[in-house]
Design an enzyme around this catalytic site. Structure first.
Site, PDB file in Angstrom:
ATOM      1  N   GLU A  63      -4.075  -9.583   3.571  1.00 38.66           N
ATOM      2  CA  GLU A  63      -4.782  -9.213   4.802  1.00 38.66           C
ATOM      3  C   GLU A  63      -5.961 -10.114   5.151  1.00 38.66           C
ATOM      4  OE1 GLU A  63      -2.718  -5.310   3.619  1.00 38.66           O
ATOM      5  OE2 GLU A  63      -3.560  -7.083   2.619  1.00 38.66           O
ATOM      6  N   GLU A 114       0.824  -1.212   0.000  1.00 38.47           N
ATOM      7  CA  GLU A 114       0.000   0.000   0.000  1.00 38.47           C
ATOM      8  C   GLU A 114       0.861   1.267   0.000  1.00 38.47           C
ATOM      9  OE1 GLU A 114      -4.172  -1.104   2.034  1.00 38.47           O
ATOM     10  OE2 GLU A 114      -2.431  -1.495   3.319  1.00 38.47           O
TER      11      GLU A 114
END
Length: 242
Positions: A127, A107
């Protein structure tokens, strides 16, 4: 700085993530130090290069810290806030990615304007396997970068993008041998630095805003009245090159 190495130059700042014991995983200290870097670049805009030490960009966020975070911390958007701040920096940002860029590390790379990769680079967002989602920008930035289908493969099916995949899908600008990665990243920034700073700044602002004819016209109006525009165009007409 305890987990970042920061080199400040006249036209750029170079940030190296350095948590070798955790493969440069992004923890609260790194978030604080990245905020400090952003504050400097907001006050005095320069180009930014981010890389990781030891053959890894960042192998995720710090899971031990995430394990202890609850609803209130999630609503603060701790990692998202600093990545958003990096994305909003006035001048372009470049991520030089060697090795893993996973979870929060991916990210962070997605938040930069341009990414270069070594052949060993791997991007992914695992995740959901930890019972959470990629909430620091991947859910929408990755879609914008590679399209909905590939983004869902990464976010939902756990697909990892190696360097060849990342180049094919447009996530990275080029694949560069690891021992040349920083040199090539600096060469890219050198090329950017030769452009007009205000032109770069307004181009990024317009592009990040999704583009609109009126916005383009207003930004161009500012640039048309700038002294730098006249100097650069005079040089071009006199036989120079842009």
């Amino acid at each position: 700085m305890s987990v970042l190495v920061v080199e400040e130059l006249d036209d750029r700042v170079v940030v190296t993530l350095r948590r070798p014991e955790a493969r440069n995983a992004i923890n609260a200290a790194m978030v604080r130090e990245l905020h400090d870097v952003c504050a400097r670049l907001e006050e005095r805009p320069r180009l930014l290069l981010i890389t990781g030490e030891g053959g890894t960009f960042a192998a995720g966020a710090d899971i031990a810290e995430l394990r202890e975070r609850g609803r209130d911390e999630a609503l603060q958007g701790i990692n998202r806030a600093v990545f958003d701040r990096i994305a909003r920096l006035p001048l372009p940002t470049v991520a030089a990615v060697d090795g893993y860029a996973l979870g929060g590390g991916a990210e962070l790379a997605y938040a930069c304007d341009v990414r270069l990769a070594s052949p060993a680079a791997v991007f992914g967002n695992p995740e959901p396997g930890l019972g959470i989602l990629a909430a620091a920008g991947a859910s929408w930035r990755l879609r914008e970068l590679v399209g909905a289908s590939v983004a869902k493969q990464v976010l939902l099916a756990g697909r990892r993008l190696d360097a060849d995949d990342a180049l094919r899908f447009g996530l990275v600008a080029d694949i560069v041998p690891a021992d040349e990665l920083l040199k090539r990243a600096h060469a890219l920034i050198d090329r950017m630095a030769r452009s007009g700073a205000l032109a770069l700044r307004l181009t990024k602002l317009v592009a990040d805003g999704g583009g609109h004819p009126l916005t383009d016209d207003l930004a161009q109006a500012i640039l048309f009245e700038s002294e730098e525009k006249r100097v650069r165009m005079d040089a071009f007409l006199a036989g120079g090159r842009p």
